[in-house]
Motif scaffolding. Structure first.
Motif, short mmCIF file in Angstrom:
data_model
loop_
_atom_site.label_atom_id
_atom_site.label_comp_id
_atom_site.label_asym_id
_atom_site.label_seq_id
_atom_site.Cartn_x
_atom_site.Cartn_y
_atom_site.Cartn_z
N UNK A 5 0.82 -1.19 0.00
CA UNK A 5 0.00 0.00 0.00
C UNK A 5 0.87 1.25 0.00
N UNK A 6 1.97 1.17 0.78
CA UNK A 6 2.86 2.32 0.86
C UNK A 6 3.51 2.57 -0.50
N UNK A 7 3.86 1.54 -1.23
CA UNK A 7 4.46 1.70 -2.56
C UNK A 7 3.48 2.35 -3.53
N UNK A 8 2.21 2.06 -3.39
CA UNK A 8 1.19 2.66 -4.25
C UNK A 8 1.14 4.17 -4.04
N UNK A 9 1.25 4.61 -2.79
CA UNK A 9 1.27 6.06 -2.51
C UNK A 9 2.51 6.72 -3.09
N UNK A 10 3.63 6.07 -2.97
CA UNK A 10 4.88 6.62 -3.51
C UNK A 10 4.78 6.73 -5.03
N UNK A 11 4.26 5.69 -5.67
CA UNK A 11 4.09 5.73 -7.13
C UNK A 11 3.12 6.84 -7.51
N UNK A 12 2.04 7.00 -6.77
CA UNK A 12 1.06 8.05 -7.05
C UNK A 12 1.68 9.44 -6.89
N UNK A 13 2.46 9.64 -5.84
CA UNK A 13 3.11 10.93 -5.59
C UNK A 13 4.14 11.23 -6.68
N UNK A 14 4.95 10.25 -7.02
CA UNK A 14 5.99 10.44 -8.05
C UNK A 14 5.33 10.72 -9.40
N UNK A 15 4.27 9.98 -9.72
CA UNK A 15 3.57 10.20 -10.99
C UNK A 15 2.95 11.59 -11.03
N UNK A 16 2.32 12.01 -9.95
CA UNK A 16 1.71 13.34 -9.89
C UNK A 16 2.76 14.43 -10.02
N UNK A 17 3.88 14.28 -9.30
CA UNK A 17 4.96 15.27 -9.40
C UNK A 17 5.55 15.29 -10.81
N UNK A 18 5.70 14.12 -11.41
CA UNK A 18 6.21 14.06 -12.79
C UNK A 18 5.28 14.76 -13.75
N UNK A 19 3.98 14.54 -13.60
CA UNK A 19 3.01 15.19 -14.46
C UNK A 19 3.02 16.70 -14.26
N UNK A 20 3.08 17.15 -13.02
CA UNK A 20 3.14 18.59 -12.73
C UNK A 20 4.42 19.21 -13.27
N UNK A 21 5.53 18.48 -13.17
CA UNK A 21 6.79 18.96 -13.73
C UNK A 21 6.70 19.05 -15.25
N UNK A 22 6.05 18.07 -15.88
CA UNK A 22 5.85 18.12 -17.33
C UNK A 22 5.00 19.34 -17.71
N UNK A 23 3.92 19.59 -16.97
CA UNK A 23 3.08 20.76 -17.24
C UNK A 23 3.86 22.06 -17.09
N UNK A 24 4.63 22.16 -16.03
CA UNK A 24 5.43 23.35 -15.81
C UNK A 24 6.47 23.52 -16.91
N UNK A 25 7.13 22.44 -17.25
CA UNK A 25 8.15 22.49 -18.31
C UNK A 25 7.55 22.87 -19.65
N UNK A 26 6.38 22.35 -19.96
CA UNK A 26 5.74 22.70 -21.23
C UNK A 26 5.27 24.15 -21.21
N UNK A 27 4.75 24.60 -20.08
CA UNK A 27 4.32 25.99 -19.96
C UNK A 27 5.50 26.95 -20.15
N UNK A 28 6.64 26.57 -19.63
CA UNK A 28 7.84 27.40 -19.77
C UNK A 28 8.61 27.11 -21.06
#
Length: 160
Positions: free
Chosen positions: A1-24
């Motif tokens: 269960x803990x690994x699922x949260x880590x994967x979710x957090x990393x995926x969300x941060x990666x997506x947000x980083x992609x959005x920020x990078x594309x915006x910039x």
């Protein structure tokens, strides 16, 4: 269960980083040319009385371009609408529109002649770079009466 949260957090941060990078625009941009139209509205009035004039027409011209606009049917009485074609360069990243610039024409001025059978035909000039600022605005044009030539004397006879 803990690994699922880590994967979710990393995926969300990666997506947000992609959005920020594309915006910039970190991942690059592409440019495309788009044909667009700017619509300008004119209220045509009599110079002396200020009354609205019907059945007025317009003719636009530039250097090497004798037909630089087209009339648009207006649903309002006394309002003359015209559309001017412009080319725009659109800069886009993968998800966002980064910028928009208008392509300059050879002649920077657009000359607009207002035509009515009973009035003189005034010509207004507009800089093409200012056309987007006029989009949707209503400008007032005053039409002076056409000068009537004096008729010849009724006799028609010349004395020698």
């Amino acid at each position: 269960m803990r690994n699922a949260y880590i994967v979710l957090i990393v995926t969300t941060l990666g997506f947000l980083l992609f959005l920020l990078g594309d915006y910039l625009a970190w991942f690059g941009t592409s440019k495309s040319t788009l044909l667009d139209y700017v619509q300008i509205n004119f209220k045509i009035v009599d110079e002396e009385t200020g009354a609205l004039l019907m059945h007025a027409h317009v003719r636009c011209f530039q250097k090497k371009n004798r037909n630089a606009c087209s009339e648009v049917k207006s649903d309002k009485a006394g309002i003359l609408s015209l559309k001017v074609p412009v080319h725009k360069i659109i800069t886009r990243s993968h998800l966002f529109k980064q910028g928009e610039t208008m392509v300059e024409t050879e002649d920077p001025e657009l000359h607009i002649m207002f035509i009515h059978s009973d009035y003189a035909s005034p010509v207004e000039s507009v800089l093409t770079k200012d056309l987007p600022l006029l989009e949707g605005k209503q400008l007032t044009i005053t039409m002076p009466k056409r000068m009537v030539q004096a008729s010849p004397e009724p006799d028609g006879e010349s004395q020698e």
